[in-house]
Scaffold this active site. Sequence first.
Site, mmCIF file in Angstrom:
data_model
loop_
_atom_site.group_PDB
_atom_site.id
_atom_site.type_symbol
_atom_site.label_atom_id
_atom_site.label_comp_id
_atom_site.label_asym_id
_atom_site.label_seq_id
_atom_site.Cartn_x
_atom_site.Cartn_y
_atom_site.Cartn_z
ATOM 1 N N LYS A 173 11.219 14.197 -21.675
ATOM 2 C CA LYS A 173 12.132 13.363 -22.639
ATOM 3 C C LYS A 173 11.465 12.763 -23.720
ATOM 4 O O LYS A 173 11.869 12.339 -24.777
ATOM 5 C CB LYS A 173 13.138 12.667 -22.057
ATOM 6 C CG LYS A 173 14.119 13.362 -20.966
ATOM 7 C CD LYS A 173 15.099 14.237 -21.843
ATOM 8 C CE LYS A 173 16.061 14.639 -20.737
ATOM 9 N NZ LYS A 173 17.304 15.209 -21.739
ATOM 10 N N SER B 101 14.886 17.106 -10.097
ATOM 11 C CA SER B 101 14.953 18.533 -10.849
ATOM 12 C C SER B 101 13.626 19.310 -10.900
ATOM 13 O O SER B 101 13.993 20.621 -10.987
ATOM 14 C CB SER B 101 15.185 17.900 -12.267
ATOM 15 O OG SER B 101 14.355 17.117 -12.921
#
Length: 332
Positions: free
Chosen positions: A57, A291
Amino acid sequence: MKQTFDSPTANRSTRLLPSAIHAICDTPLVELSRITANIEGRILAKMEYLNPGFSKKDRIARQIIEDAEKSGELQKGQTVVELTSGNTGTGLAIVCGIKGYPFVAVMSKGNSIERARMMAALGAEVVLVDQLPGSVPGQVSGGDLELVELETRRIVSERDAYRADQFNLDGNFRAHYLRTGPEIIRQTGGKFDAFCDFVGTGGTFAGCAAAFKQNNPAVLCYVVEPQDAAVLSGEDNPDPNHRIQGGGYSIRELPLLKKENIDGYVRINDETAIHFARRLAKEEGIFAGFSSGANLGAAMQLLEDECKGETIVIILCDSGLKYLSTDLWEPV
């Protein structure tokens, strides 16, 4: 409209960088040869947890802020606000801190506390939002995210802030279309057959898939979802209380996803994601999060079926350090 990929003249490790912002991107690609030793095919893992904020991110934080500066939407000294599960907020805390923008991160109390502490340490103002009655700590649902969204909108209005809207702004897509995808193409020489990624906002999948298919339309791109919250692949009665943080919010329409670039879907349960995150650590020396385990589990599943004998690229989204307070890791 066709865009031109960024082509850095040198890897970041060979250059003196003016700030940590410039250390974002150019992450290594590693073959997981120990985990795949007894199966047909290869898995290549993009080590995004080696970005300064320990996640992929950081890329979108940099792109969104730089796009807003270029367009004039973000003014000098203006406050930046965004909802986050922690990773986008960490990236924005780094970028905004260096560039001189106050940053407010709005996050559900269901996310791991390490993320909130890291954002605060990086200078962010962190606003924690209560979960819905009945929600389970560590399991952020779409309903929990709606509460975070409402608080985010309130703060943006109250402070006349710039909203770094990761679910809608094109900078999320562009970060991966212009950089992550082309990096992988360069690192592999374009020689891979498939790509799979666990979807939160959909920006990583969308940007990478567009870059890959522009370079080679034969590359197959698979969306990874939680087993019981797989609304993108048609689950009618999703259970939002899964343990894979950072995605699987049961949002049926993600603006950044382009269905024409989705070749299939892979559903992964909590236990599989945790199992493969632990195997990554023990067998490959890679300490990553939920994830990342989901992506590895999906790639292993694909190698046993429609991608047998082929090469699959996955994203290792963030660091396992962000989950030390959760049950991802066995207690000592």
